[in-house]
Every structure is written in structure tokens, then in C-alpha cells.
Design a protein around this motif. Structure first.
Motif, PDB file in Angstrom:
ATOM      1  N   GLU A  39       6.356 -10.726  -3.227  1.00 31.76           N
ATOM      2  CA  GLU A  39       5.199 -11.279  -2.534  1.00 31.76           C
ATOM      3  C   GLU A  39       5.606 -11.427  -1.074  1.00 31.76           C
ATOM      4  N   PHE A  43       3.185 -15.394   2.661  1.00 30.70           N
ATOM      5  CA  PHE A  43       2.272 -15.657   1.550  1.00 30.70           C
ATOM      6  C   PHE A  43       2.769 -16.932   0.859  1.00 30.70           C
ATOM      7  N   ALA A  72      -7.815  -9.706  -7.972  1.00 32.43           N
ATOM      8  CA  ALA A  72      -7.381  -8.574  -7.141  1.00 32.43           C
ATOM      9  C   ALA A  72      -8.262  -7.403  -7.527  1.00 32.43           C
ATOM     10  N   ARG A  89      -8.618  -5.858  -2.625  1.00 34.93           N
ATOM     11  CA  ARG A  89      -9.126  -7.088  -2.019  1.00 34.93           C
ATOM     12  C   ARG A  89      -8.762  -8.243  -2.930  1.00 34.93           C
ATOM     13  N   TYR A  90      -8.419  -9.369  -2.335  1.00 33.55           N
ATOM     14  CA  TYR A  90      -8.281 -10.611  -3.083  1.00 33.55           C
ATOM     15  C   TYR A  90      -9.530 -11.437  -2.829  1.00 33.55           C
ATOM     16  N   ARG A 104      -8.385  -8.239   2.612  1.00 32.34           N
ATOM     17  CA  ARG A 104      -7.904  -6.911   2.215  1.00 32.34           C
ATOM     18  C   ARG A 104      -6.401  -6.970   2.009  1.00 32.34           C
ATOM     19  N   VAL A 105      -5.925  -6.176   1.048  1.00 32.83           N
ATOM     20  CA  VAL A 105      -4.497  -6.105   0.753  1.00 32.83           C
ATOM     21  C   VAL A 105      -4.117  -4.666   0.428  1.00 32.83           C
ATOM     22  N   HIS A 107      -1.026  -2.819  -2.001  1.00 31.32           N
ATOM     23  CA  HIS A 107       0.051  -3.023  -2.966  1.00 31.32           C
ATOM     24  C   HIS A 107       0.787  -1.711  -3.158  1.00 31.32           C
ATOM     25  N   GLN A 121       3.817  -6.442  -1.903  1.00 28.99           N
ATOM     26  CA  GLN A 121       2.500  -6.860  -1.444  1.00 28.99           C
ATOM     27  C   GLN A 121       2.439  -6.838   0.073  1.00 28.99           C
ATOM     28  N   VAL A 123      -0.408  -8.252   2.887  1.00 30.23           N
ATOM     29  CA  VAL A 123      -1.652  -9.012   2.983  1.00 30.23           C
ATOM     30  C   VAL A 123      -1.672  -9.774   4.308  1.00 30.23           C
ATOM     31  N   ASP A 124      -2.867 -10.059   4.807  1.00 30.29           N
ATOM     32  CA  ASP A 124      -3.023 -10.890   5.997  1.00 30.29           C
ATOM     33  C   ASP A 124      -2.801 -12.340   5.572  1.00 30.29           C
ATOM     34  N   THR A 125      -1.563 -12.795   5.691  1.00 29.27           N
ATOM     35  CA  THR A 125      -1.197 -14.111   5.203  1.00 29.27           C
ATOM     36  C   THR A 125      -1.902 -15.237   5.968  1.00 29.27           C
TER      37      THR A 125
END
Length: 134
Positions: A39, A43, A72, A89-90, A104-105, A107, A121, A123-125
Motif C-alpha cells: 500500500e 496511504f 475498488a 477507482r476507490y 482514481r487509482v 494497481h 498501489q 493513489v492520490d493519498t
């Protein structure tokens, strides 16, 4: 896709389906015994987790404790041999703040022998943290 397919994209898809169904046994069945699940730094659950039960107890179960309806959504798959990148997307609602999350993510999975051996992962934390702050 068949349930027994070991094609990397099929294995990854089964992982997302298991996650969506909140079926941790099915999710663990997609992971290699020596899986490395990372992760992203920043995050809330940042770190690398090993073993299928280590992944589900430190990631999926923790997300369920802190978020309602964590999901997700796997939108696009890009595969190259054992590498599968999923643009996703989360979505969720933070239990403490009531704030929604939609981010948006990406993986990156590595699949060998029909099992996920590595996950990373992206992602925009900041967006995740924003939903966690009151």
C-alpha cells in the motif's frame, strides 16, 4: 473467464470480484503464500504485507473498520505477460467524518502460477486523507 483460469488478468479479476463480495476466503485464494502487497506511502495503511491472511487482516479488514462501502472499481486492464496494471477507482464513505471518497487509482499486479505474487498501489493519498479529516 473460467473459475480455474490461471491467466493473469483472470486471476486479478477474481481478486476484485472477491473484494467486491467481501469474500476474504476467495480473495486469499488468489494470493501466493509469499505474496508482497504494498500500500502506497502516504496511504493510511501504507506498508508491505505478506501472506494472504496478512494482506486481508491488515488491509481489507482495516478498510472495513474505517470506511463504509469501500469498493475498488476495476475499470481498465493492461496486461503484459505476468504484469497486470488495472486503472480503477476507490469509492467509500469515511465512518469517522461521514465524508465520501472518490479517487482514481492504479494497481500493478504480478501473477505467477495462477496466483498474485506482488501488488503495488498508486493513489492520490491527499484525497484519501481529505476524506478522513473533519
Amino acid at each position: 473467464m473460467t473459475e480455474t483460469s490461471t491467466a493473469p488478468t483472470d486471476v486479478v479479476r477474481r481478486q476484485y470480484l472477491a473484494s467486491a463480495a467481501r469474500d476474504l476466503n476467495a480473495l486469499r485464494a488468489t494470493l501466493a503464500p509469499d505474496v508482497e502487497w504494498t500500500e502506497m506511502a502516504g496511504f493510511p495503511l501504507a506498508g508491505t504485507y505478506r501472506t494472504p491472511s496478512g494482506v486481508t487482516s491488515n488491509v481489507m479488514e482495516k478498510l472495513a473498520e474505517e470506511w463504509d462501502d469501500w469498493a475498488a472499481h476495476d475499470d481498465t486492464y493492461v496486461a503484459d505477460g505476468e504484469n497486470v496494471v488495472v486503472l480503477a477507482r476507490y469509492t467509500a464513505v469515511n465512518k469517522a467524518t461521514g465524508k465520501p471518497l472518490a479517487v482514481r487509482v492504479a494497481h500493478h499486479f504480478v501473477v505467477r502460477g495462477g496466483l498474485i505474487v506482488r501488488f503495488e498501489q498508486f493513489v492520490d493519498t491527499a484525497k484519501v486523507r481529505e476524506a478522513m479529516q473533519s
